[in-house]
Enzyme design. Structure first.
Site, PDB file in Angstrom:
ATOM      1  N   ASP A  12       0.757  -1.282  -0.086  1.00  0.00           N
ATOM      2  CA  ASP A  12      -0.162  -0.045  -0.136  1.00  0.00           C
ATOM      3  C   ASP A  12       0.821   1.282  -0.068  1.00  0.00           C
ATOM      4  O   ASP A  12       0.402   2.336   0.506  1.00  0.00           O
ATOM      5  CB  ASP A  12      -1.126  -0.053   1.264  1.00  0.00           C
ATOM      6  CG  ASP A  12      -1.982  -1.102   0.923  1.00  0.00           C
ATOM      7  OD1 ASP A  12      -2.194  -1.724   0.259  1.00  0.00           O
ATOM      8  OD2 ASP A  12      -2.292  -1.647   2.075  1.00  0.00           O
ATOM      9  N   GLY A  14       1.491   3.084  -2.387  1.00  0.00           N
ATOM     10  CA  GLY A  14       1.062   3.946  -3.637  1.00  0.00           C
ATOM     11  C   GLY A  14       1.611   3.524  -4.928  1.00  0.00           C
ATOM     12  O   GLY A  14       1.830   4.171  -5.872  1.00  0.00           O
ATOM     13  N   LYS A  15       1.795   2.049  -5.087  1.00  0.00           N
ATOM     14  CA  LYS A  15       2.359   1.347  -6.315  1.00  0.00           C
ATOM     15  C   LYS A  15       1.605   1.836  -7.406  1.00  0.00           C
ATOM     16  O   LYS A  15       2.055   2.310  -8.642  1.00  0.00           O
ATOM     17  CB  LYS A  15       2.748   0.094  -5.929  1.00  0.00           C
ATOM     18  CG  LYS A  15       3.722  -0.274  -4.953  1.00  0.00           C
ATOM     19  CD  LYS A  15       3.848  -1.781  -4.911  1.00  0.00           C
ATOM     20  CE  LYS A  15       2.583  -2.423  -4.111  1.00  0.00           C
ATOM     21  NZ  LYS A  15       2.021  -1.966  -2.836  1.00  0.00           N
ATOM     22  N   ALA A  38      -3.894  -7.740  -3.608  1.00  0.00           N
ATOM     23  CA  ALA A  38      -3.496  -6.446  -4.001  1.00  0.00           C
ATOM     24  C   ALA A  38      -4.875  -5.615  -4.181  1.00  0.00           C
ATOM     25  O   ALA A  38      -5.901  -6.009  -4.791  1.00  0.00           O
ATOM     26  CB  ALA A  38      -2.580  -6.560  -5.147  1.00  0.00           C
ATOM     27  N   GLY A  39      -4.402  -4.372  -3.995  1.00  0.00           N
ATOM     28  CA  GLY A  39      -5.679  -3.332  -4.160  1.00  0.00           C
ATOM     29  C   GLY A  39      -4.807  -2.081  -4.589  1.00  0.00           C
ATOM     30  O   GLY A  39      -3.894  -1.585  -3.854  1.00  0.00           O
ATOM     31  N   HIS A  40      -4.713  -1.758  -5.913  1.00  0.00           N
ATOM     32  CA  HIS A  40      -3.739  -0.744  -6.274  1.00  0.00           C
ATOM     33  C   HIS A  40      -4.828   0.368  -6.875  1.00  0.00           C
ATOM     34  O   HIS A  40      -5.490   0.278  -7.916  1.00  0.00           O
ATOM     35  CB  HIS A  40      -2.841  -1.123  -7.678  1.00  0.00           C
ATOM     36  CG  HIS A  40      -1.911  -2.054  -7.069  1.00  0.00           C
ATOM     37  ND1 HIS A  40      -0.986  -2.795  -7.881  1.00  0.00           N
ATOM     38  CD2 HIS A  40      -1.579  -2.639  -5.702  1.00  0.00           C
ATOM     39  CE1 HIS A  40      -0.495  -3.781  -7.203  1.00  0.00           C
ATOM     40  NE2 HIS A  40      -0.546  -3.679  -5.812  1.00  0.00           N
ATOM     41  N   ARG A 143       2.278 -29.243  -6.817  1.00  0.00           N
ATOM     42  CA  ARG A 143       2.182 -29.585  -8.158  1.00  0.00           C
ATOM     43  C   ARG A 143       0.677 -30.196  -8.442  1.00  0.00           C
ATOM     44  O   ARG A 143       0.551 -31.282  -9.076  1.00  0.00           O
ATOM     45  CB  ARG A 143       3.028 -30.779  -8.351  1.00  0.00           C
ATOM     46  CG  ARG A 143       4.604 -29.984  -8.504  1.00  0.00           C
ATOM     47  CD  ARG A 143       5.610 -30.985  -8.189  1.00  0.00           C
ATOM     48  NE  ARG A 143       5.660 -31.459  -6.972  1.00  0.00           N
ATOM     49  CZ  ARG A 143       6.364 -32.263  -6.335  1.00  0.00           C
ATOM     50  NH1 ARG A 143       7.422 -33.087  -6.954  1.00  0.00           N
ATOM     51  NH2 ARG A 143       6.155 -32.467  -5.267  1.00  0.00           N
ATOM     52  N   GLN A 224       2.077  -6.089  -3.235  1.00  0.00           N
ATOM     53  CA  GLN A 224       2.382  -6.309  -1.838  1.00  0.00           C
ATOM     54  C   GLN A 224       3.865  -5.285  -1.433  1.00  0.00           C
ATOM     55  O   GLN A 224       3.829  -4.335  -2.350  1.00  0.00           O
ATOM     56  CB  GLN A 224       2.689  -7.862  -1.351  1.00  0.00           C
ATOM     57  CG  GLN A 224       1.318  -8.396  -1.197  1.00  0.00           C
ATOM     58  CD  GLN A 224       0.743  -8.666  -2.449  1.00  0.00           C
ATOM     59  OE1 GLN A 224       1.343  -9.599  -3.333  1.00  0.00           O
ATOM     60  NE2 GLN A 224      -0.501  -8.831  -2.629  1.00  0.00           N
ATOM     61  N   VAL A 414       2.476  13.806  -3.716  1.00  0.00           N
ATOM     62  CA  VAL A 414       1.881  14.849  -2.813  1.00  0.00           C
ATOM     63  C   VAL A 414       0.555  14.951  -2.680  1.00  0.00           C
ATOM     64  O   VAL A 414      -0.426  15.824  -2.175  1.00  0.00           O
ATOM     65  CB  VAL A 414       2.566  16.204  -2.826  1.00  0.00           C
ATOM     66  CG1 VAL A 414       3.927  16.194  -2.380  1.00  0.00           C
ATOM     67  CG2 VAL A 414       2.401  16.933  -4.150  1.00  0.00           C
TER      68      VAL A 414
HETATM   69  P1  GDP Z   1      -0.734   0.355  -3.509  1.00  0.00           P
HETATM   70  O1  GDP Z   1      -1.188  -0.844  -2.917  1.00  0.00           O
HETATM   71  O2  GDP Z   1       0.663   0.416  -3.398  1.00  0.00           O
HETATM   72  O3  GDP Z   1      -1.056   0.619  -4.832  1.00  0.00           O
HETATM   73  O4  GDP Z   1      -1.452   1.624  -2.627  1.00  0.00           O
HETATM   74  P2  GDP Z   1      -3.096   1.502  -2.175  1.00  0.00           P
HETATM   75  O5  GDP Z   1      -3.791   2.090  -3.470  1.00  0.00           O
HETATM   76  O6  GDP Z   1      -3.601   0.482  -1.564  1.00  0.00           O
HETATM   77  O7  GDP Z   1      -2.861   2.592  -1.173  1.00  0.00           O
HETATM   78  C1  GDP Z   1      -2.280   4.197  -1.217  1.00  0.00           C
HETATM   79  C2  GDP Z   1      -3.358   4.985  -1.227  1.00  0.00           C
HETATM   80  O8  GDP Z   1      -2.898   6.241  -0.890  1.00  0.00           O
HETATM   81  C3  GDP Z   1      -4.395   5.224  -2.333  1.00  0.00           C
HETATM   82  O9  GDP Z   1      -5.587   5.433  -1.841  1.00  0.00           O
HETATM   83  C4  GDP Z   1      -3.895   6.256  -2.994  1.00  0.00           C
HETATM   84  O10 GDP Z   1      -5.052   6.993  -3.729  1.00  0.00           O
HETATM   85  C5  GDP Z   1      -3.290   7.115  -2.051  1.00  0.00           C
HETATM   86  N1  GDP Z   1      -2.163   8.021  -2.526  1.00  0.00           N
HETATM   87  C6  GDP Z   1      -1.245   7.487  -3.229  1.00  0.00           C
HETATM   88  N2  GDP Z   1      -0.063   8.567  -3.315  1.00  0.00           N
HETATM   89  C7  GDP Z   1      -0.697   9.507  -2.464  1.00  0.00           C
HETATM   90  C8  GDP Z   1      -0.050  10.725  -1.961  1.00  0.00           C
HETATM   91  O11 GDP Z   1       1.237  11.133  -2.392  1.00  0.00           O
HETATM   92  N3  GDP Z   1      -0.828  11.476  -1.140  1.00  0.00           N
HETATM   93  C9  GDP Z   1      -2.050  11.152  -0.567  1.00  0.00           C
HETATM   94  N4  GDP Z   1      -2.697  11.859   0.255  1.00  0.00           N
HETATM   95  N5  GDP Z   1      -2.667  10.029  -0.934  1.00  0.00           N
HETATM   96  C10 GDP Z   1      -1.814   9.229  -1.880  1.00  0.00           C
HETATM   97  P1  IMO Z   2      -0.873  -4.186  -2.256  1.00  0.00           P
HETATM   98  O1  IMO Z   2      -0.493  -4.891  -3.397  1.00  0.00           O
HETATM   99  C1  IMO Z   2      -0.992  -4.520   2.003  1.00  0.00           C
HETATM  100  C2  IMO Z   2      -1.226  -8.666   3.707  1.00  0.00           C
HETATM  101  C3  IMO Z   2      -2.540  -9.042   4.427  1.00  0.00           C
HETATM  102  C4  IMO Z   2      -1.829  -9.955   5.260  1.00  0.00           C
HETATM  103  C5  IMO Z   2      -0.691 -10.754   4.815  1.00  0.00           C
HETATM  104  C6  IMO Z   2      -1.213 -12.245   3.999  1.00  0.00           C
HETATM  105  O2  IMO Z   2      -2.237  -3.523  -2.446  1.00  0.00           O
HETATM  106  O3  IMO Z   2       0.396  -3.284  -1.655  1.00  0.00           O
HETATM  107  P2  IMO Z   2      -2.539 -12.956   2.181  1.00  0.00           P
HETATM  108  O4  IMO Z   2      -4.016 -12.646   1.782  1.00  0.00           O
HETATM  109  O5  IMO Z   2      -1.800 -12.297   0.954  1.00  0.00           O
HETATM  110  O6  IMO Z   2      -2.479 -14.167   2.232  1.00  0.00           O
HETATM  111  O7  IMO Z   2      -2.536 -12.159   3.545  1.00  0.00           O
HETATM  112  O8  IMO Z   2      -0.511  -9.848   3.873  1.00  0.00           O
HETATM  113  N1  IMO Z   2      -1.553  -8.364   2.148  1.00  0.00           N
HETATM  114  C7  IMO Z   2      -1.375  -6.948   2.094  1.00  0.00           C
HETATM  115  N2  IMO Z   2      -1.198  -5.787   2.796  1.00  0.00           N
HETATM  116  N3  IMO Z   2      -1.255  -4.413   0.758  1.00  0.00           N
HETATM  117  C8  IMO Z   2      -1.445  -5.442  -0.027  1.00  0.00           C
HETATM  118  O9  IMO Z   2      -1.227  -5.685  -1.286  1.00  0.00           O
HETATM  119  C9  IMO Z   2      -1.505  -6.885   0.490  1.00  0.00           C
HETATM  120  N4  IMO Z   2      -1.434  -8.253   0.092  1.00  0.00           N
HETATM  121  C10 IMO Z   2      -1.629  -8.877   1.121  1.00  0.00           C
HETATM  122  O10 IMO Z   2      -3.157  -8.017   4.960  1.00  0.00           O
HETATM  123  O11 IMO Z   2      -1.252  -9.038   6.654  1.00  0.00           O
HETATM  124 MG    MG Z   3      -2.882  -1.432  -1.771  1.00  0.00          MG
END
Ligand code: GDP
Ligand code: IMO
Ligand code: MG
Length: 426
Positions: A12, A14-15, A38-40, A143, A224, A414
C-alpha cells in the site's frame, strides 16, 4: 528501458498511482505475482479506480497489460474487473490484456481453506485478505494446482478438478467438519469463466520476447511489499509469494539481464494492514490523525491500516535486497501538519544497536526503534509541482531519508491525483 517497480514496506505504498504515472512512457505493463489480495488505487480527475489483478496501466490508451504466470487468478474477480472497466468506457480486449497460460487459478475451496486456517490459528492468525492466495500457491508448489491453460480444455479441467476436489473434500469434511464442495457446480461456473477468458490467454514468453525484439519498453508492477515477501518479510506474517524485484523475472517471464532499472516505492511514513510486528507503529492520537489524513483503510478489505514513523533501516534493507536504483516517495502531504517527525535509524535489541532488521522473528517483536528527530514543515505541500515549491524542512526530510537509505528520491507524490506527482530534483 525495462523497469521493475516494487513496494519497500508492507504494501500500500502507492504503487498503483506511480505505475499509472510511469505507464505513459512504456508500452507494456506486467503484473508478476500475488493475486486479488492486492488493491492498487489510481485517481484520475474525480474518478477512483482500484485494481486487484489488472495492471494499473490499463487506463492508458495504446498500452498492453499482462497478467504473468506468477500471479494467482480468481477468474470471477478478473471478469468483474474487466466488466467494470468496459462499463466506464475503457477498451479491454485480447489486444491489450494478455493472461499467461501458466498462471494458477483460485477456486472456491482455496478461499474457504484460507479462512478455516485463519480460524484454526486463533490468536496467531496472519490476518490474510481471505482471498485464497496462500492455498492456491500451496497447490502450485504441491504440483496439484490448476492453471489457466487447463481451464481451456473441458476434459483436462474435469479430470484435474475431480482429482483436486477428492483430496480437498476429504480434508474439509474430516478435519475441519466443513461441508463438501460439489463438482458439478464449480465445473459449470469455471467453464463459463473459461469461455470468457479464453481469448486473453497466451504464452507470455513468446509475447514479451517479440515485444522486446521490437524495442518495446516494459514496466513490471510489483504487488504487496518487501516485508510481506515470503523469504525476506516478517515471516510468518507475510504473503505467500515472492514480492521482490527478482520475482519479476520468474513471474513475468523475462530474463534478469533484460531489466534495466528497479524503482522502489516508499511512503513518507509506514503502514501495515493485517497482523504481524511493526516496530515504529504509533498507538496514540497521532496514529489516528495520520490514518484519517492518509485515508489509511485497506483498498481490498477496508480494514484500518496501522500507521507509524518512516523506518529507514527497513527501507534501506529493501534497497539492498531488491537492488533498488531510485525511490518514489509518496504521501509526503500526509505529514504536512505534524510538528515533530521521527525517522527510525536503527533498532536496540538485546542491548545492541542494529541498522538492519534481523531474520529472527523475536527481533521484529522486541526491537526498540532508535529515532532521529526531524522538524515538520507545517505547510501544505499538496499543490507543489517541483522541489522549488516545497518548504525547506520538507526538502530536509526527503534528503535525510535519501541519505539514510543511500538512494536518490527521484519521484515525489504529494496527493492521490495524477498531477500531484513530479520528478524530484534538487
Ligand atoms: P498500492 O497498493 O501500493 O497501490 O497502494 P493503495 O492504493 O493500496 O494505497 C495507497 C493510497 O494512497 C491510495 O488511496 C492512493 O490514492 C493514495 N495515495 C497515493 N499517493 C498519495 C499521495 O502522495 N498522497 C496522498 N494523500 N494519497 C496518496
Ligand atoms: P498491495 O499490492 C497490504 C497482507 C495481508 C496479510 C498478509 C497475508 O495492495 O500493496 P494474504 O491474503 O496475501 O495471504 O495475506 O499480507 N497483504 C497486504 N497488505 N497490501 C497488499 O497488497 C497486501 N496483500 C496482502 O493483510 O497481512
Ligand atoms: Mg494496496
Amino acid at each position: 528501458m525495462n523497469k521493475v517497480l516494487v513496494g519497500t514496506q508492507w504494501g500500500d505504498e502507492g504503487k498503483g498511482k506511480i505505475i499509472d504515472w510511469l505507464s505513459e512512457d512504456v508500452d507494456i505493463i506486467v503484473r508478476y505475482q500475488g493475486g486479488n489480495n492486492a488493491g492498487h488505487t489510481v485517481v484520475v480527475g474525480e474518478n477512483k479506480y482500484v485494481f486487484h489483478l489488472i495492471p494499473s496501466g490499463i487506463l492508458h490508451k495504446g498500452k498492453s497489460c499482462v497478467i504473468g504466470n506468477g500471479v494467482v487468478i480468481d477468474p470471477e474477480v478478473l471478469i468483474k474487473e474487466i466488466h467494470e472497466l468496459v462499463k466506464q468506457g475503457f477498451a479491454v480486449d485480447s489486444s491489450n490484456l494478455i493472461i499467461s497460460d501458466r498462471a494458477h487459478v483460485i477456486f472456491p475451496y482455496h478461499r474457504v481453506w484460507d479462512s478455516l486456517k485463519e480460524k484454526q490459528l486463533g490468536n496467531l492468525k496472519i490476518g490474510t485478505t481471505g482471498k485464497g492466495i496462500g492455498p492456491c500457491y500451496v497447490d502450485k508448489f504441491d504440483r496439484s494446482g490448476i492453471r489457466m491453460i487447463d481451464l481451456l480444455d473441458k476434459e483436462t479441467l474435469k479430470d484435474k478438478l475431480k482429482a483436486s476436489l477428492e483430496i480437498k473434500n476429504n480434508i474439509l469434511t474430516k478435519v475441519f467438519g466443513h461441508s463438501a464442495f460439489k463438482f458439478e457446480e464449480i465445473y459449470k461456473n469455471y467453464l463459463k469463466f473459461a469461455d470468457f477468458l479464453a481469448p486473453f490467454v497466451k504464452d507470455c514468453v513468446i509475447y514479451l520476447d517479440t515485444a522486446l525484439k521490437n524495442n518495446k519498453n516494459i514496466l513490471f508492477e510489483g504487488a504487496q511489499g518487501t516485508f510481506l515477501d515470503v523469504d525476506f518479510g516478517t515471516y510468518p506474517f507475510v504473503t505467500s509469494s515472492s514480492t521482490l524485484a527478482g520475482a519479476a523475472c520468474l513471474g513475468g517471464s523475462i530474463g534478469p539481464a533484460r531489466i534495466d532499472k528497479v524503482i522502489g516505492v516508499a511512503k513518507a511514513y509506514t503502514t501495515r494492514v493485517g497482523e504481524g510486528p511493526f516496530p515504529t507503529q504509533l498507538d496514540n492520537d497521532l496514529m489516528n490523525e495520520i490514518r484519517e489524513k492518509g485515508n489509511e483503510f485497506g483498498a481490498t478489505t477496508g480494514r484500518p491500516r496501522r500507521c507509524g514513523w518512516f523506518d529507514a533501516s527497513m527501507v534501506s534493507y529493501a534497497v539492498k535486497v531488491n537492488g533498488i536504483d531510485e525511490i518514489a516517495l509518496t504521501k509526503l502531504d500526509v505529514l504536512d501538519d505534524i510538528k515533530n517527525i521521527k525517522i527510525c535509524v536503527g533498532y536496540r535489541y538485546k542491548s545492541k544497536i542494529y541498522h538492519y532488521p534481523l531474520a529472527d522473528f523475536r527481533f521484529w517483536s522486541e526491537a526498540v526503534p532508535v529515532y532521529e528527530d526531524a522538524d515538520g514543515w507545517l505547510e501544505d505541500t499538496s499543490a507543489a509541482h517541483s522541489a522549488d515549491e516545497l518548504p525547506k524542512n520538507a526538502i530536509k526530510y526527503i534528503s535525510k531519508i535519501s541519505e539514510l537509505i543511500e538512494t536518490p528520491v527521484t519521484i515525489l507524490s504529494v496527493g492521490s491525483k495524477r498531477n500531484q506527482t513530479f520528478f524530484f530534483q534538487q
